[in-house]
Design a protein around this motif. Structure first.
Motif, PDB file in Angstrom:
ATOM      1  N   ASP A   1      38.074  29.123  55.232  1.00 45.27           N
ATOM      2  CA  ASP A   1      38.030  27.765  55.585  1.00 45.27           C
ATOM      3  C   ASP A   1      39.359  27.536  56.193  1.00 45.27           C
ATOM      4  OD1 ASP A   1      40.203  27.637  53.797  1.00 45.27           O
ATOM      5  OD2 ASP A   1      39.278  26.902  51.913  1.00 45.27           O
ATOM      6  N   ALA A   2      39.199  25.742  56.342  1.00 41.13           N
ATOM      7  CA  ALA A   2      40.307  25.268  57.147  1.00 41.13           C
ATOM      8  C   ALA A   2      41.786  25.667  56.989  1.00 41.13           C
ATOM      9  CB  ALA A   2      40.342  23.755  57.144  1.00 41.13           C
ATOM     10  N   GLU A   3      41.994  26.073  55.272  1.00 39.26           N
ATOM     11  CA  GLU A   3      43.267  26.649  54.936  1.00 39.26           C
ATOM     12  C   GLU A   3      43.504  27.894  54.885  1.00 39.26           C
ATOM     13  OE1 GLU A   3      43.620  24.659  51.014  1.00 39.26           O
ATOM     14  OE2 GLU A   3      43.857  22.421  52.070  1.00 39.26           O
ATOM     15  N   GLY A   4      42.747  28.761  55.718  1.00 34.94           N
ATOM     16  CA  GLY A   4      42.700  30.156  55.672  1.00 34.94           C
ATOM     17  C   GLY A   4      42.520  30.701  54.410  1.00 34.94           C
ATOM     18  N   ILE A   5      41.848  30.084  53.226  1.00 27.97           N
ATOM     19  CA  ILE A   5      41.269  30.625  52.154  1.00 27.97           C
ATOM     20  C   ILE A   5      39.703  31.210  52.305  1.00 27.97           C
ATOM     21  CG2 ILE A   5      40.794  30.199  49.715  1.00 27.97           C
ATOM     22  CD1 ILE A   5      43.167  28.302  49.706  1.00 27.97           C
TER      23      ILE A   5
ATOM     24  N   HIS B   1      43.640  35.169  47.983  1.00 34.14           N
ATOM     25  CA  HIS B   1      44.738  34.045  47.916  1.00 34.14           C
ATOM     26  C   HIS B   1      45.506  34.109  46.675  1.00 34.14           C
ATOM     27  CE1 HIS B   1      41.114  32.323  46.432  1.00 34.14           C
ATOM     28  NE2 HIS B   1      41.871  31.243  45.941  1.00 34.14           N
TER      29      HIS B   1
ATOM     30  N   PRO C   1      41.206  25.549  62.844  1.00 35.52           N
ATOM     31  CA  PRO C   1      41.608  24.025  62.874  1.00 35.52           C
ATOM     32  C   PRO C   1      41.908  23.841  64.362  1.00 35.52           C
ATOM     33  CG  PRO C   1      43.440  25.201  61.904  1.00 35.52           C
ATOM     34  CD  PRO C   1      42.059  26.143  61.877  1.00 35.52           C
TER      35      PRO C   1
END
Length: 263
Positions: free
Chosen positions: A216-220, A156, A256
């Motif tokens: 994770d929830a943010e795509g990281i 990222h 999510p």
């Protein structure tokens, strides 16, 4: 009532707090008790401040004296904090059965890997069924460019951020060869697009490493699932190992739109 005790910390206090954390980090890295003077020398820090901070950390239970010569090491309060951390850190609670599933499918050693600042480490491991051991020590810090997981864990970041994070000496391989920083950053972005990476190990001449991201929830990518296998087996079973890891990464990844839960 005075609000003095709630006032923002001064820069001096911030530096002291930062140095206290660095003492804990230093002892964790060297993995053995040290005298305050040895800590100061190893960290290149003022002896007076190290003595004072060691005393404060010992009083707080974050360090413990280990002998009559004044050596100290990480205290049991850190273990207590760690246990509570593990209770609430979903990845480690969910990862064990997934690592066991990876090993059941492949017979190979499986790992959950993460970053700690500018280093890579194995957070959890499930031994393979081979008669000989192919693995890395849990908790041991390793230069990020030496690893398959590093290409995904930094995915990222921009090229500039990647090169700012990794110390220049970490681009030097165990055999003395050098990894080109720009080529490394390019390989990070390529691996991130593919959400998978594998390569012949830099640390030895007989293993191949596979890694897939856990998002994770943010795509990281906050962690990876990995396999270490002999080169010959890696070649013969490449498709199986790749698909197994990708499935495992998805099982641990946060999506999510799936009821705030894991797959």
């Amino acid at each position: 009532m005075s609000n003095e005790k709630f006032a923002p910390p001064t820069r001096t206090k911030e530096r002291g707090l930062e140095r206290a954390f660095l003492i804990l980090d230093y002892l964790c890295t060297i993995s053995e008790p040290q005298r305050p003077i040895d800590i100061a020398t190893g960290m290149g820090a003022p002896k007076s401040s190290i003595y004072e901070l060691v005393g404060l950390l010992t009083t707080a239970g974050l360090l413990e004296r280990t002998d009559s010569e004044g050596r100290v090491f990480l205290g049991r309060k850190l273990h207590y904090w760690g246990l509570n951390y593990l209770k609430n850190f979903d990845i480690t609670r969910h990862a064990r059965p997934v690592l066991e599933w990876i090993t059941d499918q492949t017979r190979e050693t499986s790992q959950l890997c993460m970053l700690e600042r500018d280093k890579y480490f194995v957070a959890m491991m499930n031994e393979g069924s081979r008669p000989f051991r192919i693995s890395a020590d849990v908790g041991e810090r390793t230069p990020i460019p030496w690893t398959a997981s590093g290409r995904l864990l930094l995915g990222h970041l921009t090229t500039k951020e990647i090169l700012a994070l990794i110390p220049p000496e970490d681009f030097i391989c165990p055999n003395g060869g050098r990894i080109d920083p720009q080529e490394y950053a390019d390989s990070v972005h390529k691996a991130w697009k593919e959400k998978f990476f594998s390569f012949d190990s830099i640390a030895d001449n007989f293993t191949h490493c596979f890694a897939a991201p856990v998002l994770d929830a943010e795509g990281i990518c906050q962690s990876t699932v990995c396999i270490i296998a002999p080169k010959q087996d890696a070649m013969e079973n490449y498709a199986l190992y790749r698909e197994t890891l990708i499935q495992a990464g998805r099982r641990l990844s946060y999506l999510p739109n799936i009821s705030n839960d894991y797959i």
